[in-house]
Write a protein that holds these residues in place. Sequence first.
Motif, PDB file in Angstrom:
ATOM      1  N   GLY A  70       0.764   7.353   0.050  1.00 20.04           N
ATOM      2  CA  GLY A  70      -0.045   8.634  -0.072  1.00 20.04           C
ATOM      3  C   GLY A  70      -0.761   8.745  -1.266  1.00 20.04           C
ATOM      4  N   HIS A  71      -0.285   8.153  -2.597  1.00 23.66           N
ATOM      5  CA  HIS A  71      -0.998   8.434  -3.676  1.00 23.66           C
ATOM      6  C   HIS A  71      -2.256   7.596  -3.455  1.00 23.66           C
ATOM      7  CE1 HIS A  71      -2.242   7.845  -7.923  1.00 23.66           C
ATOM      8  NE2 HIS A  71      -2.122   6.122  -7.376  1.00 23.66           N
ATOM      9  N   ILE A 158     -14.117   1.612  -8.882  1.00 27.25           N
ATOM     10  CA  ILE A 158     -12.809   1.974  -9.215  1.00 27.25           C
ATOM     11  C   ILE A 158     -11.934   2.230  -7.790  1.00 27.25           C
ATOM     12  CG2 ILE A 158     -11.289   4.041 -10.089  1.00 27.25           C
ATOM     13  CD1 ILE A 158     -13.839   4.176 -12.088  1.00 27.25           C
ATOM     14  N   ILE A 159     -12.708   2.859  -6.858  1.00 25.55           N
ATOM     15  CA  ILE A 159     -11.757   3.234  -5.616  1.00 25.55           C
ATOM     16  C   ILE A 159     -11.291   1.574  -5.035  1.00 25.55           C
ATOM     17  CG2 ILE A 159     -12.010   3.820  -3.312  1.00 25.55           C
ATOM     18  CD1 ILE A 159     -13.722   6.073  -4.143  1.00 25.55           C
ATOM     19  N   HIS A 165      -5.046  -2.945  -6.531  1.00 24.66           N
ATOM     20  CA  HIS A 165      -4.145  -2.724  -7.661  1.00 24.66           C
ATOM     21  C   HIS A 165      -2.680  -2.378  -6.964  1.00 24.66           C
ATOM     22  CE1 HIS A 165      -1.570  -1.252 -11.081  1.00 24.66           C
ATOM     23  NE2 HIS A 165      -1.429  -0.087 -10.117  1.00 24.66           N
ATOM     24  N   HIS A 166      -2.789  -1.465  -5.986  1.00 30.47           N
ATOM     25  CA  HIS A 166      -1.563  -1.015  -5.297  1.00 30.47           C
ATOM     26  C   HIS A 166      -1.137  -1.903  -3.926  1.00 30.47           C
ATOM     27  CE1 HIS A 166      -0.446   2.669  -7.339  1.00 30.47           C
ATOM     28  NE2 HIS A 166      -1.762   3.045  -7.341  1.00 30.47           N
ATOM     29  N   LYS A 171       2.912  -5.566  -2.093  1.00 26.44           N
ATOM     30  CA  LYS A 171       3.331  -6.893  -1.717  1.00 26.44           C
ATOM     31  C   LYS A 171       4.548  -7.610  -2.883  1.00 26.44           C
ATOM     32  CE  LYS A 171      -1.147  -8.420  -0.029  1.00 26.44           C
ATOM     33  NZ  LYS A 171      -2.391  -9.134  -0.284  1.00 26.44           N
ATOM     34  N   GLU A 172       4.498  -7.569  -3.945  1.00 31.50           N
ATOM     35  CA  GLU A 172       5.358  -7.656  -4.876  1.00 31.50           C
ATOM     36  C   GLU A 172       6.593  -6.826  -5.077  1.00 31.50           C
ATOM     37  OE1 GLU A 172       3.353  -7.712  -8.715  1.00 31.50           O
ATOM     38  OE2 GLU A 172       1.719  -9.103  -7.859  1.00 31.50           O
ATOM     39  N   ARG A 173       6.631  -5.593  -5.009  1.00 29.04           N
ATOM     40  CA  ARG A 173       7.769  -4.661  -5.005  1.00 29.04           C
ATOM     41  C   ARG A 173       8.542  -4.048  -4.031  1.00 29.04           C
ATOM     42  NH1 ARG A 173       5.704  -2.534 -10.727  1.00 29.04           N
ATOM     43  NH2 ARG A 173       5.411  -4.399 -11.886  1.00 29.04           N
TER      44      ARG A 173
END
Length: 177
Positions: A70-71, A158-159, A165-166, A171-173
């Motif tokens: 959502g963010h 940036i988009i 980044h997310h 994937k990692e967390r």
Amino acid sequence: MEAITILKRPKTNEYHPFFERYITLVPDGGLLDILKKQQETTINLLRDISSEQAEYQYEAKKWSLKEALGHMADAERLLSYRIFAIARGETLSFPPFDIDAYMTNADFSRLDFQDILSDFSIVRQCTSSLIAGLSDNAWIRTGTVLNHPTTVRALAYIIAGHELHHQAIIKERYLLM
């Protein structure tokens, strides 16, 4: 459309240093193609997420997977608005957005994960449509974001970088549970 294909990476004086961490993640290539591939990657990564997985938080007081997605949609929606406004000649200064307030007021927990994923996809389609129609001159128009001169070109990067980044965090967390 050709301007997007040959769009050059923004210079460091075109954005606030905070955004460097996103811009450096964006690979070389046509920006529209990059955005389309990212959209496909995110959707493929998350299309089979169960309701239980969508509620997962990798640590106490961290966002759930629903909230993270959502963010991503909210941030892109906001950055796309800034692209639109600056490209059209807006000169006001855009303040930072309080992601915690946005998260609290969005209440993503009440929404179905697949609906959030669909919203993310629709937001990306709107972003792609917006940037596909920008003139060559619009890409270098400058507004003020975080009290720093910021170009339309930098906002588009940036988009793309914010999503990358997310994707990495997801994937990692989130997907290793």
